[in-house]
Motif scaffolding. Structure first.
Motif, mmCIF file in Angstrom:
data_model
loop_
_atom_site.group_PDB
_atom_site.id
_atom_site.type_symbol
_atom_site.label_atom_id
_atom_site.label_comp_id
_atom_site.label_asym_id
_atom_site.label_seq_id
_atom_site.Cartn_x
_atom_site.Cartn_y
_atom_site.Cartn_z
ATOM 1 N N LEU A 67 0.940 -1.211 0.052
ATOM 2 C CA LEU A 67 -0.087 0.057 0.100
ATOM 3 C C LEU A 67 0.718 1.321 -0.005
ATOM 4 N N LEU A 68 1.815 1.250 0.844
ATOM 5 C CA LEU A 68 2.698 2.415 0.956
ATOM 6 C C LEU A 68 3.524 2.654 -0.378
ATOM 7 N N THR A 78 -6.717 6.362 -5.634
ATOM 8 C CA THR A 78 -8.127 6.603 -4.775
ATOM 9 C C THR A 78 -8.165 5.597 -4.027
ATOM 10 N N LEU A 79 -8.858 5.601 -2.932
ATOM 11 C CA LEU A 79 -9.197 4.298 -1.877
ATOM 12 C C LEU A 79 -9.857 3.428 -2.690
ATOM 13 N N GLU A 81 -9.439 2.531 -5.785
ATOM 14 C CA GLU A 81 -8.812 1.887 -6.703
ATOM 15 C C GLU A 81 -7.648 0.932 -5.680
ATOM 16 N N LEU A 82 -7.312 1.263 -4.528
ATOM 17 C CA LEU A 82 -6.492 0.487 -3.663
ATOM 18 C C LEU A 82 -7.250 -0.499 -3.050
ATOM 19 N N GLN A 83 -8.588 -0.215 -3.014
ATOM 20 C CA GLN A 83 -9.522 -1.360 -2.566
ATOM 21 C C GLN A 83 -9.551 -2.495 -3.389
ATOM 22 N N ALA A 84 -9.736 -1.969 -4.759
ATOM 23 C CA ALA A 84 -9.632 -3.270 -5.968
ATOM 24 C C ALA A 84 -8.176 -3.848 -6.167
ATOM 25 N N ILE A 107 -0.755 9.451 6.939
ATOM 26 C CA ILE A 107 -1.173 9.851 5.729
ATOM 27 C C ILE A 107 -2.312 10.271 5.355
ATOM 28 N N THR A 108 -2.373 11.641 4.939
ATOM 29 C CA THR A 108 -3.664 12.268 4.371
ATOM 30 C C THR A 108 -3.940 12.020 3.083
ATOM 31 N N ARG A 109 -5.272 11.894 2.713
ATOM 32 C CA ARG A 109 -5.531 11.965 1.226
ATOM 33 C C ARG A 109 -6.337 12.964 1.064
ATOM 34 N N LYS A 110 -5.956 13.911 0.152
ATOM 35 C CA LYS A 110 -6.583 15.137 -0.537
ATOM 36 C C LYS A 110 -7.389 14.713 -1.550
#
Length: 124
Positions: A67-68, A78-79, A81-84, A107-110
């Protein structure tokens, strides 16, 4: 209940007092005295088990490197996409799980780029 009370009650039972009699003496229910004695016999201590906390993050933490590295290589991922990507790897997780993972790692996701400050209207 305090651990000290549990310890004193179990010590009384080990010393020869019945569970019900010890419960009366220490002002607790007989069921509690019996349970504390059983805990002592099984685990060597009548202490309560740890409550609450995170019990499922180990599943996603096993993929922390992936993930990192993905976020580092692809800044705008995007979250969803990461989920997929995780589902393809055999680890289906929810969006909230990913969100908490990134929060734990600071880690923040703008969702959109920062806007310029306005010179005419104060920004809050």
């Amino acid at each position: 209940m305090s651990s000290d009370l549990r310890d004193r009650l179990v010590a009384a039972v080990v010393g020869g007092m019945s569970c019900r009699r010890a419960a009366e003496r220490f002002g607790v229910s007989a069921a509690s005295a019996i349970r504390w004695r059983q805990l002592f016999l099984l685990h060597g201590t009548p202490a309560a088990k740890v409550q609450g906390g995170d019990r499922r993050s180990t599943r996603i933490e096993a993929h922390a490197g992936f993930l990192l590295a993905t976020v580092e290589a692809q800044k705008d991922v995007t979250l969803v996409e990461l989920q997929a990507m995780l589902a393809e790897r055999g680890t289906p997780v929810g969006i909230g799980t990913l969100w908490r993972f990134f929060a734990r790692h600071g880690i923040t996701r703008k969702k959109r780029p920062a806007t310029r400050p306005s010179k005419t209207v104060p920004m809050s």
